[in-house]
Write a protein that holds these residues in place. Structure first.
Motif, PDB file in Angstrom:
ATOM      1  N   THR A  94       0.802  -1.231   0.000  1.00 51.53           N
ATOM      2  CA  THR A  94       0.000   0.000   0.000  1.00 51.53           C
ATOM      3  C   THR A  94       0.832   1.277   0.000  1.00 51.53           C
ATOM      4  O   THR A  94       0.478   2.240  -0.701  1.00 51.53           O
ATOM      5  CB  THR A  94      -0.974  -0.009   1.190  1.00 51.53           C
ATOM      6  OG1 THR A  94      -1.897  -1.093   1.009  1.00 51.53           O
ATOM      7  CG2 THR A  94      -1.754   1.285   1.279  1.00 51.53           C
ATOM      8  N   PRO A  95       1.934   1.370   0.768  1.00 49.97           N
ATOM      9  CA  PRO A  95       2.711   2.625   0.726  1.00 49.97           C
ATOM     10  C   PRO A  95       3.153   3.025  -0.677  1.00 49.97           C
ATOM     11  O   PRO A  95       3.254   4.217  -0.979  1.00 49.97           O
ATOM     12  CB  PRO A  95       3.911   2.328   1.625  1.00 49.97           C
ATOM     13  CG  PRO A  95       3.409   1.286   2.582  1.00 49.97           C
ATOM     14  CD  PRO A  95       2.483   0.432   1.761  1.00 49.97           C
ATOM     15  N   LEU A  96       3.397   2.039  -1.548  1.00 52.78           N
ATOM     16  CA  LEU A  96       3.830   2.350  -2.907  1.00 52.78           C
ATOM     17  C   LEU A  96       2.671   2.810  -3.792  1.00 52.78           C
ATOM     18  O   LEU A  96       2.889   3.236  -4.927  1.00 52.78           O
ATOM     19  CB  LEU A  96       4.519   1.142  -3.539  1.00 52.78           C
ATOM     20  CG  LEU A  96       5.856   0.747  -2.908  1.00 52.78           C
ATOM     21  CD1 LEU A  96       6.467  -0.437  -3.643  1.00 52.78           C
ATOM     22  CD2 LEU A  96       6.828   1.924  -2.904  1.00 52.78           C
ATOM     23  N   HIS A 153       4.188  -8.487  -8.556  1.00 53.03           N
ATOM     24  CA  HIS A 153       4.364  -9.933  -8.716  1.00 53.03           C
ATOM     25  C   HIS A 153       4.972 -10.569  -7.471  1.00 53.03           C
ATOM     26  O   HIS A 153       4.464 -11.576  -6.965  1.00 53.03           O
ATOM     27  CB  HIS A 153       5.248 -10.206  -9.931  1.00 53.03           C
ATOM     28  CG  HIS A 153       5.772 -11.601 -10.007  1.00 53.03           C
ATOM     29  ND1 HIS A 153       4.936 -12.699 -10.112  1.00 53.03           N
ATOM     30  CD2 HIS A 153       7.044 -12.098  -9.952  1.00 53.03           C
ATOM     31  CE1 HIS A 153       5.668 -13.805 -10.141  1.00 53.03           C
ATOM     32  NE2 HIS A 153       6.940 -13.462 -10.046  1.00 53.03           N
ATOM     33  N   LEU A 154       6.053  -9.999  -6.959  1.00 46.19           N
ATOM     34  CA  LEU A 154       6.718 -10.568  -5.785  1.00 46.19           C
ATOM     35  C   LEU A 154       5.787 -10.557  -4.571  1.00 46.19           C
ATOM     36  O   LEU A 154       5.733 -11.533  -3.811  1.00 46.19           O
ATOM     37  CB  LEU A 154       7.991  -9.777  -5.473  1.00 46.19           C
ATOM     38  CG  LEU A 154       9.087  -9.777  -6.541  1.00 46.19           C
ATOM     39  CD1 LEU A 154      10.251  -8.902  -6.093  1.00 46.19           C
ATOM     40  CD2 LEU A 154       9.567 -11.193  -6.833  1.00 46.19           C
ATOM     41  N   SER A 155       5.051  -9.465  -4.388  1.00 49.94           N
ATOM     42  CA  SER A 155       4.135  -9.358  -3.255  1.00 49.94           C
ATOM     43  C   SER A 155       3.040 -10.410  -3.345  1.00 49.94           C
ATOM     44  O   SER A 155       2.673 -11.048  -2.342  1.00 49.94           O
ATOM     45  CB  SER A 155       3.512  -7.965  -3.209  1.00 49.94           C
ATOM     46  OG  SER A 155       4.504  -6.971  -3.087  1.00 49.94           O
ATOM     47  N   THR A 156       2.516 -10.608  -4.550  1.00 50.11           N
ATOM     48  CA  THR A 156       1.450 -11.589  -4.750  1.00 50.11           C
ATOM     49  C   THR A 156       1.949 -13.004  -4.476  1.00 50.11           C
ATOM     50  O   THR A 156       1.271 -13.804  -3.828  1.00 50.11           O
ATOM     51  CB  THR A 156       0.902 -11.492  -6.180  1.00 50.11           C
ATOM     52  OG1 THR A 156       0.430 -10.161  -6.406  1.00 50.11           O
ATOM     53  CG2 THR A 156      -0.237 -12.462  -6.394  1.00 50.11           C
ATOM     54  N   PHE A 251       8.720  -5.689   6.209  1.00 50.83           N
ATOM     55  CA  PHE A 251       7.994  -5.429   4.967  1.00 50.83           C
ATOM     56  C   PHE A 251       6.936  -6.503   4.733  1.00 50.83           C
ATOM     57  O   PHE A 251       5.798  -6.195   4.336  1.00 50.83           O
ATOM     58  CB  PHE A 251       8.982  -5.392   3.801  1.00 50.83           C
ATOM     59  CG  PHE A 251       8.461  -4.678   2.592  1.00 50.83           C
ATOM     60  CD1 PHE A 251       8.641  -3.311   2.443  1.00 50.83           C
ATOM     61  CD2 PHE A 251       7.783  -5.365   1.601  1.00 50.83           C
ATOM     62  CE1 PHE A 251       8.157  -2.636   1.332  1.00 50.83           C
ATOM     63  CE2 PHE A 251       7.296  -4.704   0.488  1.00 50.83           C
ATOM     64  CZ  PHE A 251       7.485  -3.337   0.353  1.00 50.83           C
ATOM     65  N   TYR A 252       7.280  -7.746   4.985  1.00 52.57           N
ATOM     66  CA  TYR A 252       6.344  -8.855   4.773  1.00 52.57           C
ATOM     67  C   TYR A 252       5.142  -8.743   5.703  1.00 52.57           C
ATOM     68  O   TYR A 252       3.990  -8.958   5.289  1.00 52.57           O
ATOM     69  CB  TYR A 252       7.062 -10.182   4.970  1.00 52.57           C
ATOM     70  CG  TYR A 252       6.179 -11.395   4.805  1.00 52.57           C
ATOM     71  CD1 TYR A 252       5.544 -11.662   3.599  1.00 52.57           C
ATOM     72  CD2 TYR A 252       5.993 -12.287   5.864  1.00 52.57           C
ATOM     73  CE1 TYR A 252       4.736 -12.779   3.446  1.00 52.57           C
ATOM     74  CE2 TYR A 252       5.191 -13.400   5.716  1.00 52.57           C
ATOM     75  CZ  TYR A 252       4.570 -13.644   4.512  1.00 52.57           C
ATOM     76  OH  TYR A 252       3.759 -14.760   4.363  1.00 52.57           O
ATOM     77  N   HIS A 258      -1.673  -4.924   5.007  1.00 47.32           N
ATOM     78  CA  HIS A 258      -2.159  -3.760   4.267  1.00 47.32           C
ATOM     79  C   HIS A 258      -1.951  -3.855   2.757  1.00 47.32           C
ATOM     80  O   HIS A 258      -1.862  -2.826   2.089  1.00 47.32           O
ATOM     81  CB  HIS A 258      -1.461  -2.492   4.774  1.00 47.32           C
ATOM     82  CG  HIS A 258      -1.599  -2.265   6.245  1.00 47.32           C
ATOM     83  ND1 HIS A 258      -2.810  -2.048   6.854  1.00 47.32           N
ATOM     84  CD2 HIS A 258      -0.666  -2.237   7.236  1.00 47.32           C
ATOM     85  CE1 HIS A 258      -2.632  -1.888   8.155  1.00 47.32           C
ATOM     86  NE2 HIS A 258      -1.337  -1.995   8.412  1.00 47.32           N
ATOM     87  N   ALA A 259      -1.896  -5.042   2.200  1.00 42.51           N
ATOM     88  CA  ALA A 259      -1.693  -5.152   0.751  1.00 42.51           C
ATOM     89  C   ALA A 259      -2.892  -4.575  -0.008  1.00 42.51           C
ATOM     90  O   ALA A 259      -4.041  -4.742   0.396  1.00 42.51           O
ATOM     91  CB  ALA A 259      -1.486  -6.607   0.363  1.00 42.51           C
TER      92      ALA A 259
END
Length: 358
Positions: A94-96, A153-156, A251-252, A258-259
């Protein structure tokens, strides 16, 4: 006269041309219902003809569009026909979505980048990676649409696997195909461009800050705390290829809480433009959280989305074009640009092909 099913129908054999309809009519030859079936099959033939003409007109209109416009038009049809599904969901930190990465590559000697939005700020510092030969290799500040797509992609993958550890070897190529890039290798292939941004993300560090006039808070982190690299390609043209990455614990954990969900079809529609992706992310974050209409002045809009555009008039033209592109895919968005700035009304996430609010 408007064409419809009530149009005068053909009633002669010559008006029926499709082989399956002719075969069906043949079954009724010599029977008392032949005239009735001739009329019914003529109606079905006329309907098919209208649909064929409509498709020809649509195809002709689409043929006049640019490849990017065709991609957006196709995405709108796909979203309208199958609006929400967990299969389409991808996730972004979310911050990005609030303060984002640079749109273009920074000069080689620039290692720090800052983006502000309201009372929040993001600072990104470039870093180095250790090559398999023991040499430290400087990486740029991550930039452009590919860096945003890779972070998504990495977050997902991390959330899907419920693990901060992500294997990138095969999953990156699969993701590229999902968003409209057929992976190609070699010196000029697009796979190398994606890996360049993956390396930049792996090496960089980020600092998020917020203030309210009375106090401030700062959170420093390295989004990816571990990366495994190997050499690939010809010995004279070897490049560093990430094999495995691992998100930092901080970060994880923030990602799990909050993704921001995004439809992968929208990522594909705007995969060529960092600015349009940022606008899509920001609209998704803001519009789905509003309780009442919001008016955002032109000045903060330009601070967030005006990178590389000096003149106010040019920026207004650019943001108008970008918003129009997003509304091509999501026409029910309640967002308008006025002399004051951007007027935004609350919307349900389903407008953006996301799961509805509970």
């Amino acid at each position: 006269m408007k064409e419809s099913d009530s149009t005068i129908l053909p009633a002669t054999l010559a008006d029926i041309r499709d082989e399956d309809l002719l075969a069906e009519l043949k079954e009724y030859e010599g029977r008392s219902v032949y005239a009735i079936m001739l009329k019914e099959l003529g109606r079905r033939q006329a309907k098919r003809d209208r649909e064929a003409r409509a498709k020809e007109a649509t195809d002709a209109a689409v043929a006049q569009l640019t490849p990017i416009q065709r991609r957006r038009a196709k995405t709108r049809v796909e979203v309208d026909s199958d609006r929400t599904s967990s299969d389409y969901l991808r996730f972004l930190p979310t911050p990005l979505a609030i303060c984002s990465l640079p749109y273009r590559a920074l000069p080689e000697d620039v290692t720090r980048y800052e983006r502000r939005q309201g009372r929040m700020t993001l600072v990104v510092n470039s870093g180095e990676l250790l090559a398999p030969n023991g040499e430290w290799t400087p990486q740029p500040v991550p930039w452009g649409p590919k860096a945003r797509l890779i972070m998504t992609h990495l977050s997902t993958e991390a959330l899907r696997n419920k693990s901060p550890l992500v294997e990138t070897t095969g999953s990156l190529s699969e993701f590229m195909r999902e968003i409209g890039f057929e992976p190609t290798g070699g010196r000029y292939g697009n796979l190398g461009l994606f890996k360049e941004q993956l390396r930049a993300l792996a090496a960089c560090s980020m600092t998020f800050g917020a203030w309210d006039g009375q106090r401030s808070a700062v959170m420093k982190m390295k989004p990816l705390e571990k990366v495994e690299l190997w050499y690939e390609g010809h010995p004279d043209q070897r490049s560093l290829s990430p094999n495995t990455i691992k998100f930092s614990e901080t970060f994880y954990n923030q990602l799990k809480k909050h993704a921001l969900p995004i439809d992968v079809r929208a990522l594909k529609a705007f995969s060529n433009s960092a600015r349009k992706l940022d606008l899509l992310f920001w609209i998704t974050y803001r519009a789905t959280r509003l309780d009442e209409p919001l008016i955002l002045d032109w000045k903060p809009l330009k601070e967030q989305f005006g990178e590389g555009i000096a003149r106010d008039r040019k920026f207004k033209e650019q943001i108008t074009e970008d918003l129009a592109a997003i509304k091509e895919v999501f026409p029910k968005l309640k967002i308008e640009l006025t002399s004051q700035g951007m007027e935004m009304k609350p919307v349900d996430p389903s407008i953006l092909a996301l799961p509805k609010k509970r």
